[in-house]
Design a protein around this motif. Structure first.
Motif, short mmCIF file in Angstrom:
data_model
loop_
_atom_site.label_atom_id
_atom_site.label_comp_id
_atom_site.label_asym_id
_atom_site.label_seq_id
_atom_site.Cartn_x
_atom_site.Cartn_y
_atom_site.Cartn_z
N ARG A 113 -81.81 -66.25 -72.97
CA ARG A 113 -81.84 -67.55 -73.12
C ARG A 113 -81.41 -68.24 -71.26
O ARG A 113 -80.15 -67.82 -71.43
CB ARG A 113 -81.25 -68.96 -73.95
CG ARG A 113 -82.24 -68.92 -75.52
CD ARG A 113 -81.36 -69.76 -76.32
NE ARG A 113 -82.42 -69.09 -77.43
CZ ARG A 113 -82.02 -69.61 -79.02
NH1 ARG A 113 -81.53 -71.70 -78.67
NH2 ARG A 113 -82.13 -69.48 -80.41
N VAL A 114 -82.18 -69.03 -71.08
CA VAL A 114 -81.50 -69.38 -69.06
C VAL A 114 -80.91 -70.85 -69.58
O VAL A 114 -81.79 -71.33 -70.68
CB VAL A 114 -83.10 -69.41 -68.24
CG1 VAL A 114 -82.33 -70.36 -67.42
CG2 VAL A 114 -83.15 -67.74 -68.05
N VAL A 115 -79.67 -70.78 -69.24
CA VAL A 115 -78.96 -72.21 -69.42
C VAL A 115 -78.73 -71.75 -67.76
O VAL A 115 -79.04 -72.07 -67.56
CB VAL A 115 -78.00 -72.37 -70.99
CG1 VAL A 115 -78.22 -71.69 -72.12
CG2 VAL A 115 -76.76 -71.46 -70.13
N TYR A 116 -78.24 -74.20 -68.11
CA TYR A 116 -77.87 -74.38 -66.54
C TYR A 116 -76.54 -74.88 -66.90
O TYR A 116 -76.28 -75.32 -65.64
CB TYR A 116 -78.80 -75.60 -66.62
CG TYR A 116 -80.65 -75.15 -66.05
CD1 TYR A 116 -80.90 -74.88 -64.95
CD2 TYR A 116 -81.62 -75.68 -67.49
CE1 TYR A 116 -82.10 -75.00 -64.91
CE2 TYR A 116 -82.69 -75.32 -67.44
CZ TYR A 116 -83.17 -75.02 -66.24
OH TYR A 116 -84.19 -74.16 -65.77
N SER A 117 -75.85 -74.79 -67.67
CA SER A 117 -73.96 -75.09 -67.82
C SER A 117 -73.57 -74.40 -68.85
O SER A 117 -74.24 -74.00 -69.84
CB SER A 117 -74.31 -76.71 -68.33
OG SER A 117 -72.82 -76.64 -68.50
N PRO A 118 -72.13 -74.29 -68.79
CA PRO A 118 -71.58 -72.97 -70.14
C PRO A 118 -71.73 -73.92 -70.96
O PRO A 118 -71.51 -73.59 -72.53
CB PRO A 118 -70.61 -72.65 -69.79
CG PRO A 118 -70.28 -73.24 -68.41
CD PRO A 118 -71.58 -73.89 -67.80
N LEU A 119 -71.62 -75.52 -70.94
CA LEU A 119 -71.89 -76.42 -72.30
C LEU A 119 -72.82 -76.23 -73.36
O LEU A 119 -72.80 -76.64 -74.44
CB LEU A 119 -71.14 -77.75 -71.81
CG LEU A 119 -69.87 -77.90 -71.17
CD1 LEU A 119 -69.89 -79.17 -70.73
CD2 LEU A 119 -68.81 -77.49 -72.43
N ASP A 120 -73.94 -75.90 -72.20
CA ASP A 120 -75.11 -75.82 -73.05
C ASP A 120 -74.79 -74.71 -73.97
O ASP A 120 -76.15 -74.48 -75.37
CB ASP A 120 -76.37 -75.20 -72.21
CG ASP A 120 -76.83 -76.33 -70.91
OD1 ASP A 120 -76.59 -77.78 -71.43
OD2 ASP A 120 -77.04 -76.54 -69.39
N ALA A 121 -74.16 -73.37 -73.47
CA ALA A 121 -74.23 -72.93 -74.75
C ALA A 121 -73.59 -72.95 -75.43
O ALA A 121 -73.57 -72.42 -76.58
CB ALA A 121 -73.90 -70.94 -73.80
N LEU A 122 -72.31 -73.80 -75.69
CA LEU A 122 -71.52 -74.18 -76.47
C LEU A 122 -71.93 -75.11 -77.75
O LEU A 122 -72.23 -74.88 -79.05
CB LEU A 122 -70.20 -74.89 -75.73
CG LEU A 122 -69.25 -75.20 -77.21
CD1 LEU A 122 -68.24 -74.01 -77.63
CD2 LEU A 122 -68.66 -76.23 -76.53
N LYS A 123 -73.49 -75.86 -76.85
CA LYS A 123 -73.83 -76.87 -78.13
C LYS A 123 -74.86 -75.79 -78.51
O LYS A 123 -74.66 -75.94 -80.18
CB LYS A 123 -74.71 -77.53 -76.94
CG LYS A 123 -75.77 -78.27 -77.59
CD LYS A 123 -76.34 -79.32 -76.77
CE LYS A 123 -77.31 -80.99 -77.90
NZ LYS A 123 -77.81 -81.65 -77.12
N ILE A 124 -75.12 -74.70 -78.12
CA ILE A 124 -76.43 -73.67 -79.07
C ILE A 124 -75.36 -72.61 -80.03
O ILE A 124 -75.66 -72.97 -80.97
CB ILE A 124 -77.27 -72.56 -78.08
CG1 ILE A 124 -77.62 -73.37 -76.81
CG2 ILE A 124 -77.93 -71.42 -78.60
CD1 ILE A 124 -78.51 -72.28 -76.43
#
Length: 374
Positions: A113-124
């Motif tokens: 998955r493409v994210v725009y912030s590492p915090l997006d990955a943490l939310k996932i």
């Protein structure tokens, strides 16, 4: 975008160019450290507008480009696992590994998955507690603080299924490696302004003094680049070698203390391999021991991967400033953005991509093509 337009003023660009021409009396070779600066230089034809005495050498300042092949292969192996959601910024998906890239892993069923912030990955990771979520943490001192903060948050919030695949590198050791190379021609540096906005300028005076080279902290707009060159040439002509901040609107000498504190808490300095260059001592970060449980390399036991660069790819020489991209035999033929041999042709900050995108094939541009403004 009035603020940016002010730094693309053609009349001011001409005046800066005139001052550079009036100052220079002998050949000088300057290296711009950052790939973003390289793209500005090539896009606006700045290198071809300068007097012949001033040569710009493109440095290893693209984080995607210097991520070593073995780290790419580690990412590919982790991303292909069925229990993993692999998150990355988009510019990493087409970087070639030994036999595939992340796009191909995704086409074969991997959850990339493409994210725009590492915090997006943490939310996932919070939303998918029964799957492992890995964020591909690459980059220089600019992207390291948010990645460090995300790991800090993962531990604080007790999110055990999140981890970081780390490939962070540091600029000052790279400058030292360039200057100690037997083939070095660099006589001055345009330092990356965004890196210095985080780390400050404290590490540069010792390098400038030891190697007798000016280091001018420079921004990314055309006038930023030209002002950095003007200050650098002035120092060279005077026989000076100091650190000069030509980007004061973004850079303070002390940098960002809060970001530095976060880096010191989460990371520790380590030797790091640079793609096409080799291992540079103390040139990178890894997760500190207290955060080791969030290190994807350890969690997935992918530490033993070894690789070999494609023989036809000369990106290492490009990254070291030994050749220009169009001097590589594969450039624009067997190596293009659609079928890249190396990361320098893929990355949005890669020198090869800049030359290909702006049709810099070793020819002399028309006046319209070589303009100091967009």
């Amino acid at each position: 975008m009035k603020y940016l337009e002010e730094f693309q003023n053609p009349e001011l660009a001409r005046r800066l160019l005139d001052e550079i021409r009036a100052t220079v009396t002998r050949p000088w070779a300057l290296m711009e450290v950052c790939g973003g600066q390289t793209h500005t230089i090539i896009r606006h034809g700045i290198d071809q507008l300068l007097p012949d005495e001033v040569e710009l050498i493109h440095g290893p300042g693209c984080p995607v480009c210097v991520t070593p092949l073995e780290v790419i292969d580690k990412a590919l192996e982790i991303a292909a696992r069925p229990d993993v959601i692999f998150c990355s910024f988009g510019d990493m998906l087409r970087v070639p590994g030994s036999d595939r890239d992340l796009f191909q892993v995704r086409s074969q069923g991997g959850d990339v998955r493409v994210v725009y912030s590492p915090l997006d990955a943490l939310k996932i990771a919070q939303q998918n507690p029964h799957r492992e979520v890995v964020f591909f943490g690459i980059g220089f001192e600019t992207t390291a603080p948010p990645n460090a903060m995300t790991v800090h948050q993962a531990r604080k919030l007790d999110i055990p299924n999140f981890s970081l695949l780390v490939s962070h590198v540091r600029v000052p050791p790279a400058i030292e490696a360039i200057m100690t190379s037997p083939s070095c021609r660099v006589q001055a540096f345009l330092a990356a302004g965004h890196v210095c906005s985080v780390m400050g300028t404290g590490e540069y005076p010792e390098l400038a003094d030891r190697f007798q080279v000016p280091i001018v902290v420079t921004g990314f707009e055309p006038l930023d680049i030209l002002e950095g060159i003007r200050r650098t040439v002035r120092q060279l002509e005077r026989g000076e070698h100091t650190v000069d901040n030509a980007y004061p609107r973004a850079v303070r000498s002390e940098g960002n203390p809060a970001a530095q504190a976060m880096l010191a808490d989460v990371f520790e300095v380590t030797d790091r391999a640079w793609r096409g260059i080799g291992t540079i001592p103390a040139s990178g970060w890894r997760l500190a021991e207290r955060y080791r449980d969030y290190d994807a390399e350890y969690r997935f036991s992918v530490g033993g991967i070894t690789t070999r660069e494609p023989a036809a790819c000369r990106s290492g020489e490009v990254l070291q400033g030994l050749i220009k991209p169009h001097e590589c035999e594969a450039f624009g033929t067997t190596c293009t953005p659609r079928s890249p041999l190396g990361a320098t042709m893929v990355s949005s900050e890669g020198a090869c991509a800049a030359y290909y995108l702006y049709r810099r094939l070793g020819t002399t541009p028309t006046p319209q093509e070589a303009s100091p403004v967009a």
